[in-house]
Motif scaffolding. Structure first.
Motif, PDB file in Angstrom:
ATOM      1  N   GLU A  88     -17.691  -0.452  11.213  1.00  0.00           N
ATOM      2  CA  GLU A  88     -16.473  -1.221  11.388  1.00  0.00           C
ATOM      3  C   GLU A  88     -15.210  -0.373  11.345  1.00  0.00           C
ATOM      4  O   GLU A  88     -14.116  -0.864  11.614  1.00  0.00           O
ATOM      5  CB  GLU A  88     -16.370  -2.350  10.349  1.00  0.00           C
ATOM      6  N   ASP A  89     -15.337   0.907  10.998  1.00  0.00           N
ATOM      7  CA  ASP A  89     -14.208   1.821  11.065  1.00  0.00           C
ATOM      8  C   ASP A  89     -13.959   2.321  12.484  1.00  0.00           C
ATOM      9  O   ASP A  89     -12.956   2.990  12.729  1.00  0.00           O
ATOM     10  CB  ASP A  89     -14.428   3.023  10.145  1.00  0.00           C
ATOM     11  N   THR A  90     -14.855   2.020  13.392  1.00  0.00           N
ATOM     12  CA  THR A  90     -14.706   2.451  14.771  1.00  0.00           C
ATOM     13  C   THR A  90     -13.440   1.864  15.378  1.00  0.00           C
ATOM     14  O   THR A  90     -13.234   0.648  15.370  1.00  0.00           O
ATOM     15  CB  THR A  90     -15.923   2.033  15.606  1.00  0.00           C
ATOM     16  N   ALA A  91     -12.584   2.724  15.890  1.00  0.00           N
ATOM     17  CA  ALA A  91     -11.306   2.295  16.456  1.00  0.00           C
ATOM     18  C   ALA A  91     -10.580   3.506  17.019  1.00  0.00           C
ATOM     19  O   ALA A  91     -10.980   4.651  16.798  1.00  0.00           O
ATOM     20  CB  ALA A  91     -10.438   1.617  15.391  1.00  0.00           C
ATOM     21  N   VAL A  92      -9.509   3.230  17.736  1.00  0.00           N
ATOM     22  CA  VAL A  92      -8.561   4.272  18.079  1.00  0.00           C
ATOM     23  C   VAL A  92      -7.557   4.362  16.943  1.00  0.00           C
ATOM     24  O   VAL A  92      -6.943   3.362  16.567  1.00  0.00           O
ATOM     25  CB  VAL A  92      -7.842   3.986  19.408  1.00  0.00           C
ATOM     26  N   TYR A  93      -7.399   5.542  16.397  1.00  0.00           N
ATOM     27  CA  TYR A  93      -6.500   5.756  15.277  1.00  0.00           C
ATOM     28  C   TYR A  93      -5.199   6.368  15.774  1.00  0.00           C
ATOM     29  O   TYR A  93      -5.199   7.351  16.514  1.00  0.00           O
ATOM     30  CB  TYR A  93      -7.151   6.662  14.231  1.00  0.00           C
ATOM     31  N   TYR A  94      -4.093   5.789  15.335  1.00  0.00           N
ATOM     32  CA  TYR A  94      -2.770   6.213  15.765  1.00  0.00           C
ATOM     33  C   TYR A  94      -1.953   6.711  14.579  1.00  0.00           C
ATOM     34  O   TYR A  94      -1.924   6.085  13.526  1.00  0.00           O
ATOM     35  CB  TYR A  94      -2.008   5.060  16.421  1.00  0.00           C
ATOM     36  N   CYS A  95      -1.284   7.815  14.776  1.00  0.00           N
ATOM     37  CA  CYS A  95      -0.353   8.338  13.794  1.00  0.00           C
ATOM     38  C   CYS A  95       1.030   7.753  14.044  1.00  0.00           C
ATOM     39  O   CYS A  95       1.442   7.569  15.196  1.00  0.00           O
ATOM     40  CB  CYS A  95      -0.313   9.865  13.882  1.00  0.00           C
ATOM     41  N   ASN A  96       1.734   7.453  12.982  1.00  0.00           N
ATOM     42  CA  ASN A  96       3.088   6.923  13.066  1.00  0.00           C
ATOM     43  C   ASN A  96       3.991   7.693  12.120  1.00  0.00           C
ATOM     44  O   ASN A  96       3.582   8.072  11.025  1.00  0.00           O
ATOM     45  CB  ASN A  96       3.102   5.435  12.708  1.00  0.00           C
ATOM     46  N   ALA A  97       5.228   7.906  12.551  1.00  0.00           N
ATOM     47  CA  ALA A  97       6.196   8.589  11.710  1.00  0.00           C
ATOM     48  C   ALA A  97       7.565   7.971  11.886  1.00  0.00           C
ATOM     49  O   ALA A  97       7.971   7.632  13.005  1.00  0.00           O
ATOM     50  CB  ALA A  97       6.259  10.081  12.039  1.00  0.00           C
ATOM     51  N   ALA A  98       8.269   7.813  10.783  1.00  0.00           N
ATOM     52  CA  ALA A  98       9.662   7.393  10.789  1.00  0.00           C
ATOM     53  C   ALA A  98      10.517   8.648  10.731  1.00  0.00           C
ATOM     54  O   ALA A  98      10.552   9.336   9.715  1.00  0.00           O
ATOM     55  CB  ALA A  98       9.956   6.471   9.615  1.00  0.00           C
ATOM     56  N   ILE A  99      11.195   8.928  11.828  1.00  0.00           N
ATOM     57  CA  ILE A  99      11.908  10.183  12.003  1.00  0.00           C
ATOM     58  C   ILE A  99      13.410   9.948  11.956  1.00  0.00           C
ATOM     59  O   ILE A  99      13.936   9.105  12.689  1.00  0.00           O
ATOM     60  CB  ILE A  99      11.544  10.854  13.341  1.00  0.00           C
ATOM     61  N   ARG A 100      14.088  10.702  11.101  1.00  0.00           N
ATOM     62  CA  ARG A 100      15.539  10.699  11.101  1.00  0.00           C
ATOM     63  C   ARG A 100      16.000  11.802  12.032  1.00  0.00           C
ATOM     64  O   ARG A 100      15.980  12.983  11.675  1.00  0.00           O
ATOM     65  CB  ARG A 100      16.095  10.898   9.693  1.00  0.00           C
ATOM     66  N   GLU A 101      16.391  11.417  13.239  1.00  0.00           N
ATOM     67  CA  GLU A 101      16.806  12.384  14.237  1.00  0.00           C
ATOM     68  C   GLU A 101      18.205  12.929  13.957  1.00  0.00           C
ATOM     69  O   GLU A 101      18.490  14.088  14.253  1.00  0.00           O
ATOM     70  CB  GLU A 101      16.747  11.774  15.637  1.00  0.00           C
ATOM     71  N   ARG A 102      19.050  12.095  13.433  1.00  0.00           N
ATOM     72  CA  ARG A 102      20.344  12.492  12.899  1.00  0.00           C
ATOM     73  C   ARG A 102      20.676  11.534  11.770  1.00  0.00           C
ATOM     74  O   ARG A 102      19.989  10.533  11.583  1.00  0.00           O
ATOM     75  CB  ARG A 102      21.425  12.514  13.979  1.00  0.00           C
ATOM     76  N   LEU A 103      21.721  11.809  11.025  1.00  0.00           N
ATOM     77  CA  LEU A 103      21.943  11.127   9.759  1.00  0.00           C
ATOM     78  C   LEU A 103      21.847   9.601   9.804  1.00  0.00           C
ATOM     79  O   LEU A 103      21.174   9.011   8.956  1.00  0.00           O
ATOM     80  CB  LEU A 103      23.277  11.567   9.155  1.00  0.00           C
ATOM     81  N   PRO A 104      22.504   8.914  10.771  1.00  0.00           N
ATOM     82  CA  PRO A 104      22.440   7.455  10.727  1.00  0.00           C
ATOM     83  C   PRO A 104      21.298   6.842  11.523  1.00  0.00           C
ATOM     84  O   PRO A 104      21.185   5.616  11.568  1.00  0.00           O
ATOM     85  CB  PRO A 104      23.786   7.041  11.339  1.00  0.00           C
TER      86      PRO A 104
END
Length: 120
Positions: A88-104
């Motif tokens: 049941e772990d079979t799947a496509v796994y995706y990485c996600n990141a919250a990126i601060r490209e500039r301050l705001p």
């Protein structure tokens, strides 16, 4: 400009182990948090694990005790160590990141996905 590149997917037998990697590259100020999601055929994408910049982790109930998420801040890489894998772990796994490209500005980025297949 920001890219997430995943690796480590493949075919593994039930009870086996696999480690996924996700490297973040590009121009940015910081990474606020990273995580892993997965999507099985015919099902919605679901959260697997997350890790904050301070090292706090959260896991889906289905993977607690079997999966471990970790982060290398120097290399801007997140890992997902998967053990005692089940079909049941079979799947496509995706990485996600919250990126601060500039301050705001903080934006979510996704990797291309890597296939994990658990089968005898």
């Amino acid at each position: 400009q920001v890219q997430l590149v995943e690796s480590g997917g493949g075919l593994v037998q039930p009870g086996g182990s696999l480690r996924l990697s996700c490297a973040v590259s590009g121009s940015f100020f910081s990474i606020n948090g990273m995580g892993w999601y997965r999507q099985a055929p015919g099902k919605q994408r679901e959260l697997v694990a997350t890790i904050t910049d301070g090292g706090s982790t959260n896991y889906a109930d289905s993977v607690k005790g079997r999966f471990t998420v970790s982060r290398d801040g120097v290399e801007n890489t997140v890992y997902l160590q998967m053990s005692s894998l089940k079909p049941e772990d079979t799947a496509v796994y995706y990485c996600n990141a919250a990126i601060r490209e500039r301050l705001p500005i903080v934006r979510n980025y996704w990797g291309q996905g890597t296939q994990v297949t658990v089968s005898a």
